[in-house]
Write an enzyme that holds these catalytic residues in place. Structure first.
Site, short mmCIF file in Angstrom:
data_model
loop_
_atom_site.label_atom_id
_atom_site.label_comp_id
_atom_site.label_asym_id
_atom_site.label_seq_id
_atom_site.Cartn_x
_atom_site.Cartn_y
_atom_site.Cartn_z
N ASP A 99 0.87 -1.18 0.00
CA ASP A 99 0.00 0.00 0.00
C ASP A 99 0.90 1.22 0.00
O ASP A 99 1.79 1.34 0.83
CB ASP A 99 -0.89 -0.01 1.25
CG ASP A 99 -1.83 1.18 1.27
OD1 ASP A 99 -2.65 1.29 0.34
OD2 ASP A 99 -1.74 2.00 2.21
N ASP A 156 -3.35 0.97 7.10
CA ASP A 156 -2.61 0.72 5.87
C ASP A 156 -2.22 -0.74 5.73
O ASP A 156 -2.17 -1.28 4.64
CB ASP A 156 -1.36 1.61 5.81
CG ASP A 156 -1.73 3.07 5.59
OD1 ASP A 156 -2.85 3.32 5.11
OD2 ASP A 156 -0.90 3.95 5.92
N GLU A 188 -1.44 -1.51 -5.73
CA GLU A 188 -2.73 -1.00 -6.18
C GLU A 188 -2.45 -0.13 -7.39
O GLU A 188 -1.44 0.58 -7.42
CB GLU A 188 -3.46 -0.24 -5.06
CG GLU A 188 -3.04 1.19 -4.82
CD GLU A 188 -1.79 1.34 -3.99
OE1 GLU A 188 -1.78 2.25 -3.15
OE2 GLU A 188 -0.80 0.59 -4.19
#
Ligand SMILES: [Zn+2]
Length: 431
Positions: free
Chosen positions: A185, A371, A269
């Site tokens: 992340d 996170d 991501e």
């Protein structure tokens, strides 16, 4: 495998001036050729690289353009090739001009066979470049392969030479650690948070540097255009941002090393680059027609961007590059809901995210760092995507019609490679 090797140059005063001239000529060629391409496109026509290269050769003989003949011809040709590729990839009207003040000079010598490299002593080596002659550079690591080409560029006041070399390495068929996937992340407070609960972070600009840069920015805005004061401020500003850039590159390389060394699957991501790079829409003032309200544009531009930029994209690029050496599979998944989904019970609720750092599930009460929870979800999404992609890859050839389809197909092929080249499941659960 093709890889880059970058060294700090030690140019003489004449070489520095000449390098600036070559950079300037390449920039002029880029801008002229881009304008020509746009003119053709506006008429519904098209001009190809070969025509432009021919015209470049003719232009060298013309009066007033002697400066073109003085610089290495291959660098100018390479500029046209780069422009051709940029236009093919992004579209003629999306490719940018190279501004004199904002673009850092950079030019490439495409013929590696003609570039001789010699080691001088423990600390120094030299390379012979066409027309520029022997240039000394700081020997910080071995070249490790045959030189394919060389690029000379300036960052701040420092000049660098990067060689593209073929190091002869092959991507290993399987990763040293067969069952070790990781989700990543990317954020602002901590640049990289992993699904294992580890943080990788670095401050790229110290408080004093931010202050100094803000002062320089003010100097730049106040000084008259073309004045020595403005030039000096611009030069100092360049040095500050070059330093920040170097720290960012260093951080990306080190993070990428750790991630690829320990993991056979790395899931990011997908970044919404459009939001990140586009400029902010102007906000008209309803009370005063023709006037505008503050729209936060300053926070997205120039100095602020340089300081706030966490190098998210650079990290992914570095990981993809390093993964070629370890055999790690790197994929990017849709980031939707990853930060508000509970990793334990899959409940989706915005209220579960109590603050920037705290995640407490409203359904099952699961507590985690927000996170880390997101990174775990990213890893799960990545594994699901690979599991889905693999049967499609086996079934084989449906030709994808769009970019997304092509990307999915590439990832499917990567999954198939993992599945077929290694005897085990290569760490990715089978569907
Ligand atoms: Zn839950």
């Amino acid at each position: 495998m093709l890889t880059g090797r970058k060294y700090l140059l030690d140019l003489t005063a004449e070489q520095t001036a000449f390098a600036e001239r070559i950079g300037g000529a390449c920039r002029a060629v880029w801008n002229t050729a881009l304008e020509q391409r746009r003119t053709y496109r506006r008429r519904g026509a098209f001009i190809a690289y070969h025509d432009q290269a021919g015209q470049l050769v003719e232009a060298k003989g013309e009066p007033g353009l002697e400066w073109l003949a003085g610089v290495p011809g291959h660098c100018l040709q390479q500029t046209l090739i780069d422009l051709d590729q940029a236009c093919a990839r992004h579209g003629t009207f999306k490719v940018r001009w190279k501004s004199k003040t904002r673009t850092r000079p950079s030019f490439r010598f495409p013929e590696g066979g003609k570039i001789a490299v010699e080691r001088l002593n423990r600390r120094w080596a030299r390379a012979k470049l066409p027309k520029l002659g022997w240039v000394r550079f700081r020997w910080t690591r071995p070249l490790g392969g045959a030189v394919k080409n060389a690029t000379v560029s300036r960052e701040g006041r420092r000049w660098y030479i990067s060689f593209l070399v073929d190091d002869g390495a092959q991507t290993p068929a399987r990763h040293a650690k067969p069952d070790a996937g990781i989700g990543v992340d990317r954020g602002v407070v901590k640049i990289v948070t992993t699904s294992e609960g580890r943080f990788h972070h670095k401050v790229f600009a110290t408080g004093r540097e931010v202050e100094h840069a803000a002062k320089l920015q003010q100097d730049l805005a106040r000084a008259t255009k073309g004045s020595n004061r403005r030039k000096r401020a611009a030069r100092r500003m360049g040095a500050v941002s070059a330093k920040i850039r170097r720290r960012r590159a260093d951080f990306a390389a080190k993070t990428a090393h750790v991630l690829t060394r320990d993991h056979n699957l790395i899931v990011f991501e997908a970044l919404k680059t459009k939001n990140m790079t586009s400029s902010v829409a102007p906000k008209p003032d309803p009370d005063r027609p023709g006037a505008f309200l503050p729209n936060g544009a300053a926070a997205k531009s120039g100095l602020n961007r340089a300081i706030l930029d966490k190098g998210w994209h650079r990290i992914e690029l570095a990981v993809r590059s390093k993964a070629r050496y370890t055999g790690s599979c790197v994929i990017a998944v849709n980031p939707a809901n990853t930060s508000i989904t509970c990793h334990e019970c899959k409940n989706v609720d915005t209220r579960s995210r109590k603050s920037q750092a705290v995640f407490v599930c409203t359904s099952c009460g699961h507590r985690d760092h927000a996170d880390v929870n997101a990174a775990k979800n990213i890893l799960t999404a990545g594994r699901a995507e690979l599991a889905q992609a693999r049967p499609a890859a086996r079934a084989g050839a449906r030709k994808p019609r769009n970019r997304v389809g092509r990307k999915a197909n590439r990832q499917a092929t990567a999954a198939q490679d993992l599945a077929t080249t290694s005897p085990g499941p290569a760490g990715i659960p089978r569907p």
